[in-house]
Design a protein around this motif. Structure first.
Motif, PDB file in Angstrom:
ATOM      1  N   GLN A  35      10.569 -23.727  16.977  1.00 32.17           N
ATOM      2  CA  GLN A  35      11.969 -24.140  17.051  1.00 32.17           C
ATOM      3  C   GLN A  35      12.880 -22.987  16.646  1.00 32.17           C
ATOM      4  O   GLN A  35      12.586 -22.243  15.711  1.00 32.17           O
ATOM      5  N   VAL A  36      13.984 -22.873  17.361  1.00 35.54           N
ATOM      6  CA  VAL A  36      14.975 -21.852  17.024  1.00 35.54           C
ATOM      7  C   VAL A  36      15.930 -22.455  16.003  1.00 35.54           C
ATOM      8  O   VAL A  36      16.537 -23.490  16.269  1.00 35.54           O
ATOM      9  N   PRO A  37      16.070 -21.853  14.828  1.00 30.69           N
ATOM     10  CA  PRO A  37      16.968 -22.418  13.810  1.00 30.69           C
ATOM     11  C   PRO A  37      18.378 -22.622  14.364  1.00 30.69           C
ATOM     12  O   PRO A  37      18.930 -21.752  15.032  1.00 30.69           O
TER      13      PRO A  37
ATOM     14  N   LEU B  35      19.485 -24.453  16.754  1.00 28.11           N
ATOM     15  CA  LEU B  35      19.628 -24.857  18.159  1.00 28.11           C
ATOM     16  C   LEU B  35      19.324 -26.358  18.267  1.00 28.11           C
ATOM     17  O   LEU B  35      18.286 -26.772  18.737  1.00 28.11           O
ATOM     18  N   PHE B  36      20.301 -27.167  17.843  1.00 29.93           N
ATOM     19  CA  PHE B  36      20.037 -28.597  17.669  1.00 29.93           C
ATOM     20  C   PHE B  36      19.845 -29.344  18.986  1.00 29.93           C
ATOM     21  O   PHE B  36      19.332 -30.455  19.005  1.00 29.93           O
ATOM     22  N   VAL B  37      20.211 -28.732  20.114  1.00 33.35           N
ATOM     23  CA  VAL B  37      19.975 -29.373  21.405  1.00 33.35           C
ATOM     24  C   VAL B  37      18.480 -29.496  21.688  1.00 33.35           C
ATOM     25  O   VAL B  37      18.052 -30.345  22.462  1.00 33.35           O
ATOM     26  N   ALA B  38      17.672 -28.668  21.025  1.00 33.80           N
ATOM     27  CA  ALA B  38      16.225 -28.707  21.197  1.00 33.80           C
ATOM     28  C   ALA B  38      15.545 -29.253  19.952  1.00 33.80           C
ATOM     29  O   ALA B  38      14.430 -28.872  19.603  1.00 33.80           O
ATOM     30  N   MET B  39      16.238 -30.173  19.260  1.00 36.13           N
ATOM     31  CA  MET B  39      15.687 -30.789  18.050  1.00 36.13           C
ATOM     32  C   MET B  39      15.742 -32.309  18.164  1.00 36.13           C
ATOM     33  O   MET B  39      16.506 -32.862  18.954  1.00 36.13           O
ATOM     34  N   ASP B  40      14.938 -32.972  17.359  1.00 40.91           N
ATOM     35  CA  ASP B  40      14.957 -34.425  17.223  1.00 40.91           C
ATOM     36  C   ASP B  40      15.485 -34.768  15.834  1.00 40.91           C
ATOM     37  O   ASP B  40      15.516 -33.899  14.949  1.00 40.91           O
ATOM     38  N   PRO B  41      15.859 -36.029  15.614  1.00 39.43           N
ATOM     39  CA  PRO B  41      16.166 -36.449  14.238  1.00 39.43           C
ATOM     40  C   PRO B  41      14.939 -36.240  13.357  1.00 39.43           C
ATOM     41  O   PRO B  41      13.816 -36.353  13.858  1.00 39.43           O
TER      42      PRO B  41
END
Length: 408
Positions: free
Chosen positions: A91-93, A95-101
């Protein structure tokens, strides 16, 4: 389910039905099987979702993960702004578009105050001023001019630079590198070099903001001690990229679409009250950000199919926005249509944070352009307009336009 349409091998991306229409194969798939098997170029089997209801359901279901570190995207395409990994990528720190809750929730929550409807409304007059000043600049030029260079790209770039606190004088750096990063068929090392240049620039900027904050969004974020410089840089990258690429392409492609639909253009010129609906309709009709990816974290029923745990799922917002089950005569541009409910800003927890900003920019941009340039027309045949079929955000590379009287 009907299987009259062959299972596609690779993603059918070619816009062979015209510059504004979905690819024919996508349309056929949606009609026959809105949740369809898909064979990726490496032989891996996944799914392609094209029906409106199925896309909306999928994007609201957090069991379909946005993370790229838990599964491989077996495709030579990318989520807009994200390189497609050939193996699980960390994960890229930020970059919330590529994150889940809960990681996505923690970061996005820090930004919601910056993009409220109320705050955007307060900025509306200023955004209109920015658009008008850019139109003043364009009116001083002798036509023909490239609408992308002279108007569609500068307006959202100026706005997002002001909001974030990015010096507009540095636009060459971020526009060139953003464009390279958004190209599809480019060597990964070139793409990562562009990404590296952008993030190096933004890391230095957010460190300056942390040392001496100003009155802008990045400064507000930099005041949060629990955000690392890496996270601040990732957030800045996402906001800067999304904040100018999508709206710039909507302004240019939207103008192209209106010029190619003169009866719709005439109605819009005659009645400016149609503009809010017209903006929604152009968003639906054009769907410049089309392809997104999700990853099934368990077996999930969708549209009468079982999506197996671990499957890569490709979502087509363009196909969903042209679904006749949801929109009457969907392949027709109709500025009178009440197109709210379109999926161009996404749906669910990842719905576009800056959608109100984008709406204001588009209303200001189209209103000013149509009013100031009443005889605006293409300066080249429509078939010669260079389409961004090679990019992750669709649009036009250039839009040469001309006019026959002094712009007011």
């Amino acid at each position: 389910m009907s299987q009259t349409v062959p299972i596609p091998h690779g993603l059918p991306m070619e816009r062979n039905a015209g510059p504004f229409a979905p690819p024919r194969q996508i349309t056929q798939l949606r009609e026959a099987r809105p949740v369809s098997p898909l064979v990726f170029p490496d032989g891996h089997e996944g799914w392609l979702v094209t029906g409106y209801d199925a896309v909306r359901q999928l994007m609201a279901d957090t069991r379909f993960s946005s993370r790229q570190d838990i599964g491989v995207l077996h495709v030579p395409y990318e989520t807009p702004g994200m390189p497609a990994p050939t193996e699980p990528s960390p994960q890229v720190p930020g970059l919330f578009v590529a994150m889940d809750p809960p990681d996505h929730t923690r970061l996005r929550r820090k930004l919601t105050g910056a993009f409220t409807v109320k705050r955007m409304k307060q900025l509306e007059e200023h955004i209109i001023d920015i658009a008008e000043r850019q139109l003043d600049e364009m009116a001083r030029l002798a036509p023909p001019v490239d609408l992308v260079k002279e108007f569609a790209l500068p307006v959202p770039s100026l706005v997002i630079c002001e909001l974030l606190g990015v010096p507009y004088a540095d636009r060459e750096t971020f526009q060139v590198n953003s464009a390279k990063f958004m190209e599809r068929d480019v060597a990964l090392d070139e793409k990562m070099a562009a990404y590296g240049a952008l993030t190096t620039y933004l890391a230095e900027l957010v460190m300056r903001k942390r040392a001496a904050p100003g009155e802008d969004i990045l400064s507000d974020l930099a005041r949060h001690d629990d955000l690392t410089v890496e996270e601040l840089t990732g957030v800045a990258f996402l906001l800067l990229l999304a904040g100018h690429e999508t709206t710039a392409n909507m302004l240019a492609l939207g103008t192209f679409a209106l010029l190619e639909h003169p009866e719709q253009l005439a109605e819009l010129r005659a009645n400016a009250d149609l503009l809010p609906d017209a903006v929604e309709e152009l968003m639906r009709y054009l769907s410049v950000a089309d392809i997104f990816y999700r990853y099934a974290t368990e077996d999930i029923e969708l549209g009468g199919e079982t999506i197996g745990k671990g499957s890569t799922v490709v979502v087509s917002l363009l196909a969903a926005n042209h679904d006749p089950q949801r929109f009457d005569n969907p392949d027709t541009l109709d500025v009178h249509r009440k197109a709210r409910g379109h999926l161009s800003f996404g749906h669910g927890i990842h719905q576009c944070l800056g959608q109100q900003l984008a709406r204001i920019e588009m209303r200001a941009g189209f209103e000013g352009l149509l009013r100031r340039f009443p005889t605006l027309k293409l300066a080249i045949p429509a078939g010669e307009v260079k389409l961004r079929t090679d990019m992750n955000i669709y649009g036009v590379h250039e839009l040469p336009v001309t006019w026959t009287e002094t712009a007011r």
